[in-house]
Scaffold this motif. Structure first.
Motif, PDB file in Angstrom:
ATOM      1  N   GLY A  90      94.091  57.947  93.658  1.00  0.00           N
ATOM      2  CA  GLY A  90      95.287  57.254  93.189  1.00  0.00           C
ATOM      3  C   GLY A  90      96.586  57.975  93.485  1.00  0.00           C
ATOM      4  N   LYS A  91      96.570  58.990  94.346  1.00  0.00           N
ATOM      5  CA  LYS A  91      97.788  59.727  94.701  1.00  0.00           C
ATOM      6  C   LYS A  91      98.358  59.144  95.995  1.00  0.00           C
ATOM      7  CE  LYS A  91      96.039  63.985  92.578  1.00  0.00           C
ATOM      8  NZ  LYS A  91      95.749  65.435  92.767  1.00  0.00           N
ATOM      9  N   GLY A  95      99.481  60.888  99.935  1.00  0.00           N
ATOM     10  CA  GLY A  95      98.793  60.502 101.164  1.00  0.00           C
ATOM     11  C   GLY A  95      99.742  59.907 102.189  1.00  0.00           C
ATOM     12  N   ILE A  96     100.687  59.094 101.723  1.00  0.00           N
ATOM     13  CA  ILE A  96     101.673  58.504 102.636  1.00  0.00           C
ATOM     14  C   ILE A  96     102.532  59.599 103.272  1.00  0.00           C
ATOM     15  CG2 ILE A  96     103.726  57.056 102.721  1.00  0.00           C
ATOM     16  CD1 ILE A  96     102.410  55.341 100.506  1.00  0.00           C
ATOM     17  N   GLY A 139      98.451  50.002  97.553  1.00  0.00           N
ATOM     18  CA  GLY A 139      98.081  50.592  96.271  1.00  0.00           C
ATOM     19  C   GLY A 139      99.277  51.091  95.504  1.00  0.00           C
ATOM     20  N   HIS A 140     100.298  51.512  96.249  1.00  0.00           N
ATOM     21  CA  HIS A 140     101.530  51.962  95.599  1.00  0.00           C
ATOM     22  C   HIS A 140     102.346  50.796  95.042  1.00  0.00           C
ATOM     23  CE1 HIS A 140     104.924  54.515  94.708  1.00  0.00           C
ATOM     24  NE2 HIS A 140     105.718  53.846  95.518  1.00  0.00           N
ATOM     25  N   GLY A 141     102.096  49.591  95.562  1.00  0.00           N
ATOM     26  CA  GLY A 141     102.806  48.416  95.078  1.00  0.00           C
ATOM     27  C   GLY A 141     103.898  47.916  95.993  1.00  0.00           C
ATOM     28  N   ASP A 142     104.037  48.502  97.169  1.00  0.00           N
ATOM     29  CA  ASP A 142     105.064  48.080  98.114  1.00  0.00           C
ATOM     30  C   ASP A 142     104.407  47.178  99.155  1.00  0.00           C
ATOM     31  OD1 ASP A 142     107.162  47.774  99.880  1.00  0.00           O
ATOM     32  OD2 ASP A 142     107.863  49.846  99.648  1.00  0.00           O
ATOM     33  N   SER A 143     104.429  45.891  98.919  1.00  0.00           N
ATOM     34  CA  SER A 143     103.757  44.948  99.806  1.00  0.00           C
ATOM     35  C   SER A 143     104.474  44.827 101.150  1.00  0.00           C
ATOM     36  CB  SER A 143     103.672  43.561  99.145  1.00  0.00           C
ATOM     37  OG  SER A 143     102.942  43.634  97.955  1.00  0.00           O
ATOM     38  N   LYS A 649      95.963  44.256  83.217  1.00  0.00           N
ATOM     39  CA  LYS A 649      95.223  45.160  84.104  1.00  0.00           C
ATOM     40  C   LYS A 649      94.741  44.403  85.342  1.00  0.00           C
ATOM     41  CE  LYS A 649      94.873  49.202  81.886  1.00  0.00           C
ATOM     42  NZ  LYS A 649      95.183  50.525  82.463  1.00  0.00           N
ATOM     43  N   GLY A 650      94.297  43.176  85.123  1.00  0.00           N
ATOM     44  CA  GLY A 650      93.856  42.369  86.255  1.00  0.00           C
ATOM     45  C   GLY A 650      94.983  42.055  87.222  1.00  0.00           C
ATOM     46  N   VAL A 651      96.157  41.745  86.674  1.00  0.00           N
ATOM     47  CA  VAL A 651      97.316  41.464  87.526  1.00  0.00           C
ATOM     48  C   VAL A 651      97.737  42.723  88.284  1.00  0.00           C
ATOM     49  CG1 VAL A 651      99.754  40.868  87.471  1.00  0.00           C
ATOM     50  CG2 VAL A 651      98.122  39.525  86.144  1.00  0.00           C
ATOM     51  N   GLY A 652      97.666  43.878  87.611  1.00  0.00           N
ATOM     52  CA  GLY A 652      98.031  45.113  88.285  1.00  0.00           C
ATOM     53  C   GLY A 652      97.088  45.469  89.418  1.00  0.00           C
ATOM     54  N   SER A 653      95.801  45.118  89.276  1.00  0.00           N
ATOM     55  CA  SER A 653      94.838  45.411  90.337  1.00  0.00           C
ATOM     56  C   SER A 653      94.972  44.453  91.509  1.00  0.00           C
ATOM     57  CB  SER A 653      93.405  45.347  89.777  1.00  0.00           C
ATOM     58  OG  SER A 653      93.237  46.279  88.733  1.00  0.00           O
ATOM     59  N   GLU A 654      95.307  43.214  91.240  1.00  0.00           N
ATOM     60  CA  GLU A 654      95.432  42.213  92.293  1.00  0.00           C
ATOM     61  C   GLU A 654      96.583  41.286  91.936  1.00  0.00           C
ATOM     62  OE1 GLU A 654      95.543  40.416  95.407  1.00  0.00           O
ATOM     63  OE2 GLU A 654      93.842  41.803  95.345  1.00  0.00           O
ATOM     64  N   ARG A 655      97.708  41.453  92.646  1.00  0.00           N
ATOM     65  CA  ARG A 655      98.906  40.689  92.312  1.00  0.00           C
ATOM     66  C   ARG A 655      98.724  39.199  92.540  1.00  0.00           C
ATOM     67  NH1 ARG A 655     102.474  42.944  89.173  1.00  0.00           N
ATOM     68  NH2 ARG A 655     104.098  41.620  90.085  1.00  0.00           N
ATOM     69  N   ARG A 656      97.867  38.831  93.470  1.00  0.00           N
ATOM     70  CA  ARG A 656      97.647  37.415  93.750  1.00  0.00           C
ATOM     71  C   ARG A 656      96.404  36.871  93.060  1.00  0.00           C
ATOM     72  NH1 ARG A 656      96.761  35.172  98.215  1.00  0.00           N
ATOM     73  NH2 ARG A 656      98.215  33.423  98.017  1.00  0.00           N
TER      74      ARG A 656
END
Length: 815
Positions: A90-91, A95-96, A139-143, A649-656
């Motif tokens: 989760g880091k 990694g980026i 994973g960071h949230g930047d689509s 939690k579900g929304v955070g794991s998969e935005r769509r």
């Protein structure tokens, strides 16, 4: 590090790659620790140690191994493994940063055609790194940045399916017709890969000498280039055998072109002749003769180079070349380092080796060649002498008087004529004529006959235009094959893109249009089953998933959807059987615990179901489907706060994941927060605009907010999506009755009565509609039918029947 340590490190690296390629990560990890102990400062050691730990899923240990050399971006392997580990831990930012610092090492790199059965690459190329970067950004949230990385990876390698699937799952707008096309990067990679393969084959042909087919004309001159029979390095004794073996393994690999005459320097004014070899090549000659100048240079450059005969061809023929012969003799003396006694031994060894080779030669017809006696072999001239005598015989150029060696040459010619009985009827061999100081081949005279010798290495090789045509033909075939694969991927991508956009009917048609070989594969059947599930066609979805288990009984992917399909169909036996099988196959998979939780939920054991769904989230915290199912179970138990947390939690794991957004809306609706419920319903409906249930939910909220006409619009839209939706038609009929549109409501109720003939609420609402239309008898009849269908609601039905005379009363049950 000492020399022995360096050799040990090299051997350890080879062994590590061997075990990695053979799926033995434990052995590879043990050897990587030994390598790191020998050479701890080398980043290659850290990379291999981190890679083996990552293969063993020891993520924190791998992070410690590659953090220092990978964080600075100086070693691509360490940076890539560090990014993989950071994705698991989760880091994402770390990694980026590591991959971005190493951008100069991977940008523009392509490994197309380099991963084969016999070769592999443990360092990633641009497509692999961009794919990993896209995962990290997502994973960071930047689509947006994730999409950019995915697009770059798709340009580099369109066959990276995970990239296209990630773009679809993020909801990106994709022109599928333009996807999976032959890009510039892919075309250049294919061309370079084909060229490299062709070069490797050419080098292999150059490095492996090919002896010509022996026949009667070249039986005495052909040399088989084997480690024990080298025409350039005859064997004399056991001590020279080791040196010869070493030279045979080293020279063809390092100095092959220089040895076989491919890189011959510019000729001098004199013409020095020697034995023509089967591998001598030249751009202007048919047969290339080795020169003494080149021989001397090769002897100086390569210590292990073979020695040549000390006498020149002119001396053996008995001709006096004057200054030219003296220069050639001087060059010979300078180029040789052995004493004269060794040259005599060399001649004897050469004749003996030639006699041994003749015992194994065969003619073209397959019969053994005639083996002359030792005296004939000894007295037979070398092939270069014959060729030179033929050339001098066909020329009218005057020569100097012959020296004392002419008698020996004449005897050898006579012995050669007496021996060559197998060449009867054949003319003399024709070779190119070389003028001193000029490499151009002179045209043969009309008296010369065509060459009957076996073709040399240059003559057997195809011309350059033919090689170019062959390369172009091979490249065209590979391009056509790649285009065919891209077309298949394009069909699969179009179907998956339609499914990701929830265009269910079009997606089903696209999956059914695939070739039978792909249509019956487990992955396609799973996508088709999910499409039927989204369309609420649960029976068709069950057929697809059941077929998957027949084809692949050990499959666990997508089985959570199958368990929900069985839950919707109210089939507890089949659901329990599925849960038991999954538990035996993969006890620690989230799909297994979702199926077990659905089985408990169907049997109304909600606490057990919640525990199973929680276990699924513990196994994989990013499994959005488990969070959604657990939220619905908590909502059933009216634990609203816990349900909201689970859905979030579900929304955070998969935005769509529209299911989690729908669950949030349902929680707020149950809590009476209409505005929040409407907002979350609309978000879910924006993700899946083809779901009629979401349109109905929005309509219900609009009714609660006092907007019946807006609610009517939502119900009508839901019916356009699903004409057989009984819930949407019932809600629409009720709104029409509230707006005093009894005739329109009656039309909807008549259709609804056929859809749900045993639903008491339908007949109750139909009685209300008849009352509004003034049809009292029909109203009493339908109220009686509703009373017979649902005796528990008798109190409400009797009150409605008693109020038939009250025309203004409109006590419709909200249920």
């Amino acid at each position: 590090m000492s020399h022995n340590s360096t050799l040990a490190a090299t051997q350890l690296k080879q062994l590590i790659y061997y075990h990695l390629d053979n799926e033995s990560p434990d052995n590879a990890n043990f050897l990587a620790e030994r390598l790191n102990s020998i050479d701890p400062r080398n980043p290659d050691s850290s990379h291999l140690l981190a890679l083996t730990n990552y293969r063993l899923r020891r993520f924190k240990t791998a992070y410690d191994c590659c953090q220092k050399p990978g964080a600075n971006g100086r070693h691509l392997g360490c940076a890539y493994v560090l990014a993989l580990v950071c994705q698991e831990l989760g880091k994402h930012n770390e990694g980026i940063a590591a991959l971005e610092k190493a951008r100069s090492l991977w940008q523009g790199r392509s490994h197309w055609g380099k991963h084969t059965e016999s070769s592999t690459r443990h360092i990633p190329d641009a497509a692999a790194v961009n794919t990993l970067l896209g995962k990290l950004w997502r994973g960071h949230g930047d689509s947006r940045r994730a999409g950019d990385c995915y697009i770059e990876a798709h340009k580099s390698n369109p066959f990276t399916w995970e990239v296209f699937q990630g773009l679809c799952d993020m909801g990106a707008e994709i022109d599928v017709s333009s996807s999976f096309r032959m890009t510039t990067e892919l075309a250049s990679s294919i061309s370079s890969a084909s060229a490299s393969i062709s070069n490797q084959e050419t080098v292999k042909d150059e490095l492996i000498p090919i002896a010509p087919v022996p026949n009667a004309s070249n039986m005495n001159s052909v040399h088989a280039l084997t480690p024990t029979n080298d025409p350039f390095n005859p064997v004399k004794n056991g001590a020279d055998l080791v040196a010869q073996a070493q030279s045979n393994f080293l020279l063809p690999r390092i100095k092959s072109k220089g040895i076989f005459g491919n890189n011959i320097s510019k000729p001098t004014s004199q013409s020095s002749w020697d034995t023509p070899t089967a591998n001598g090549t030249s751009g202007d000659e048919d047969v290339e003769m080795g020169e003494l100048q080149q021989e001397a240079a090769s002897a100086e450059e390569v210590p292990a180079a073979p020695t040549r005969r000390s006498r020149t061809a002119l001396q053996r023929l008995g001709l006096d070349a004057g200054k030219d012969s003296q220069k050639a003799r001087a060059a010979t003396i300078r180029g040789q380092t052995k004493p004269s006694s060794e040259s005599v031994d060399t001649d004897d060894a050469t004749n003996a080796a030639q006699n041994r080779r003749l015992q194994h030669k065969r003619t073209i017809s397959g019969h053994s060649a005639q083996i002359p006696d030792a005296e004939t072999i000894t007295s037979a001239p070398r092939r270069s002498n014959r060729l030179f005598s033929q050339i001098t015989g066909s020329k009218t150029i005057s020569r100097a008087p012959a020296d004392s060696n002419s008698l020996t040459a004449a005897k050898r010619d006579e012995a050669k004529k007496a021996k060559a009985t197998g060449t009867k009827g054949r003319g003399p061999a024709q070779v190119g004529r070389v003028v001193s100081g000029n490499r151009k081949v002179m045209p043969p005279s009309t008296t010369e006959v065509k060459d009957t010798r076996a073709p040399s290495r240059t003559s057997t090789a195809p011309p350059v235009p033919l090689q170019k045509q062959a390369l172009e033909a091979t490249l065209a075939v590979e391009m056509a094959s790649t285009e065919s694969l891209l077309a298949t991927f394009r069909s699969l991508g179009a179907a998956y893109y339609l499914l990701s956009r929830y265009q269910i009917s079009s997606a089903v048609d696209a999956f059914k249009a695939l070739p039978l070989a792909h249509r019956e594969s487990p992955w396609v059947l799973a996508q088709l089953g999910k499409a039927y599930y989204e369309a609420s066609e649960y029976s068709s979805a069950e057929v697809c998933f059941a077929k998957i288990l027949k084809i692949q009984p050990t499959r666990t992917e997508d089985m959570e959807v199958y368990s929900t399909v069985l839950w919707q169909l109210k089939k507890p036996v089949q659901l329990a059987f599925l849960a038991h099988n999954l538990r035996d196959l993969a006890f620690n998979s989230p799909q297994t615990w979702c199926a077990v939780g659905n089985a408990f939920s169907l049997s109304r054991e909600h606490e057990q179901a919640i525990a199973c769904f929680k276990r699924a989230t513990q196994v994989d915290s990013g499994f959005s489907y488990a969070w959604t199912l657990m939220g619905h179970e908590l909502l059933t138990n009216e634990e609203f706060d816990a349900a909201l947390a689970s859905f979030r939690k579900g929304v955070g794991s998969e935005r769509r994941g529209f299911g989690a957004w729908y669950g949030l809306g349902k929680c707020y609706e149950r809590m009476g927060k209409w505005e929040e419920a409407q907002r979350h319903y609309r978000i879910a409906f924006g993700i899946n605009p083809s779901n009629p249930v979401l349109a109905v939910c929005i309509g219900v909220i609009m009714e609660k907010l006092g907007h019946p006409k807006a609610a009517l619009t939502q119900y009508s839209h839901a019916l356009s999506l699903a004409p057989n939706s009984a819930l949407a038609r019932f809600k629409k009929a009720r709104v029409l009755m509230g707006l005093k549109h009894y005739a329109d409501a009656l039309v909807e109720l008549e259709v609804l009565k056929n859809l749900a003939p045993e639903e008491a609420n339908v007949f109750f609402l139909l009685g209300k509609c008849f009352k509004g239309l003034g049809r009292r008898a029909d109203s009493v009849r339908t109220f009686t039918t509703a009373l017979n269908l649902d005796a528990k609601a008798s109190q409400y039905i009797k009150e409605a029947m008693e109020a038939l005379d009250d025309s203004d009363e409109d006590d419709m049950d909200d249920d």
